[in-house]
Design a protein around this motif. Sequence first.
Motif, short mmCIF file in Angstrom:
data_model
loop_
_atom_site.label_atom_id
_atom_site.label_comp_id
_atom_site.label_asym_id
_atom_site.label_seq_id
_atom_site.Cartn_x
_atom_site.Cartn_y
_atom_site.Cartn_z
N TRP A 1 41.11 30.79 47.53
CA TRP A 1 40.78 32.20 47.30
C TRP A 1 39.88 32.73 48.41
O TRP A 1 40.07 33.82 48.92
CB TRP A 1 40.11 32.35 45.93
CG TRP A 1 39.71 33.76 45.65
CD1 TRP A 1 40.49 34.78 45.26
CD2 TRP A 1 38.39 34.30 45.78
NE1 TRP A 1 39.78 35.92 45.13
CE2 TRP A 1 38.44 35.65 45.46
CE3 TRP A 1 37.16 33.75 46.14
CZ2 TRP A 1 37.34 36.49 45.48
CZ3 TRP A 1 36.07 34.61 46.15
CH2 TRP A 1 36.15 35.95 45.82
N LEU A 2 38.87 31.94 48.84
CA LEU A 2 37.97 32.36 49.91
C LEU A 2 38.76 32.50 51.24
O LEU A 2 38.53 33.45 52.00
CB LEU A 2 36.82 31.37 50.08
CG LEU A 2 35.74 31.41 49.01
CD1 LEU A 2 34.74 30.27 49.21
CD2 LEU A 2 35.00 32.73 49.04
N CYS A 3 39.66 31.56 51.48
CA CYS A 3 40.46 31.64 52.72
C CYS A 3 41.35 32.89 52.70
O CYS A 3 41.46 33.59 53.70
CB CYS A 3 41.31 30.39 52.88
SG CYS A 3 40.37 28.96 53.45
N LYS B 1 40.80 35.60 51.07
CA LYS B 1 39.98 36.81 51.06
C LYS B 1 39.34 37.07 52.42
O LYS B 1 39.31 38.21 52.88
CB LYS B 1 38.90 36.66 49.99
CG LYS B 1 37.94 37.79 49.87
CD LYS B 1 38.44 38.82 48.91
CE LYS B 1 37.36 39.87 48.73
NZ LYS B 1 37.85 41.08 48.25
N TYR B 2 38.83 36.03 53.10
CA TYR B 2 38.03 36.24 54.30
C TYR B 2 38.65 35.70 55.60
O TYR B 2 38.34 36.20 56.68
CB TYR B 2 36.63 35.63 54.12
CG TYR B 2 35.86 36.29 53.02
CD1 TYR B 2 35.34 37.55 53.19
CD2 TYR B 2 35.67 35.65 51.79
CE1 TYR B 2 34.62 38.17 52.16
CE2 TYR B 2 34.96 36.26 50.77
CZ TYR B 2 34.45 37.54 50.96
OH TYR B 2 33.75 38.14 49.97
N VAL B 3 39.47 34.72 55.54
CA VAL B 3 40.01 34.10 56.74
C VAL B 3 41.42 34.63 57.04
O VAL B 3 41.75 34.93 58.19
CB VAL B 3 40.01 32.56 56.62
CG1 VAL B 3 40.65 31.91 57.83
CG2 VAL B 3 38.60 32.04 56.42
N TRP B 4 42.25 34.71 56.03
CA TRP B 4 43.65 35.06 56.24
C TRP B 4 43.85 36.48 56.79
O TRP B 4 44.63 36.66 57.72
CB TRP B 4 44.42 34.86 54.93
CG TRP B 4 45.90 34.92 55.13
CD1 TRP B 4 46.73 35.93 54.77
CD2 TRP B 4 46.73 33.95 55.74
NE1 TRP B 4 48.01 35.67 55.11
CE2 TRP B 4 48.04 34.43 55.72
CE3 TRP B 4 46.48 32.71 56.34
CZ2 TRP B 4 49.11 33.73 56.24
CZ3 TRP B 4 47.55 32.02 56.85
CH2 TRP B 4 48.84 32.53 56.80
N PRO B 5 43.17 37.54 56.29
CA PRO B 5 43.41 38.89 56.83
C PRO B 5 43.11 39.01 58.33
O PRO B 5 43.91 39.60 59.07
CB PRO B 5 42.49 39.79 56.00
CG PRO B 5 42.31 39.05 54.73
CD PRO B 5 42.33 37.59 55.10
N PRO B 6 41.99 38.50 58.87
CA PRO B 6 41.79 38.60 60.32
C PRO B 6 42.86 37.82 61.10
O PRO B 6 43.31 38.27 62.16
CB PRO B 6 40.41 38.01 60.56
CG PRO B 6 39.70 38.08 59.27
CD PRO B 6 40.75 38.00 58.23
#
Length: 134
Positions: free
Chosen positions: A19-21, A23-28
Amino acid sequence: MNLNATMLGQAISFVIFVWLCMKYVWPPLTALIDERQREIAEGLSQMDLAAKELELAKANGEQLMVEAKQSASNLVEQGNKRRNQIIDDAKLEGDTEKARIIAQGQSELESERNRLRQELRQEMSDLVSKARKN
């Protein structure tokens, strides 16, 4: 139970990590990938455009070469015509000058002939007069 609790804890940790990936890693990362795909697509379209422009430039260059060769041959042809005209004019002028010189020479020859005849007549008349006196 210990094994199930560990597996449950690992599963929950993995879900939180995913979920963290997401939310924060995958979009960029997806934004960077999309931007790179767009740059590559623009580069390909620019390459196609440059290839078309190159073909057009080659065609224009060949056309300019054909026109330049035709223009050069026209200039050479005009030069040859002008050369022949100058040669013909010089021949005509030479013939005219030759005729004038011949006419002048004949005129001088005729006047010299007439002068010599006059001198001979004068000498002849002087000799005749001297012969009558003797």
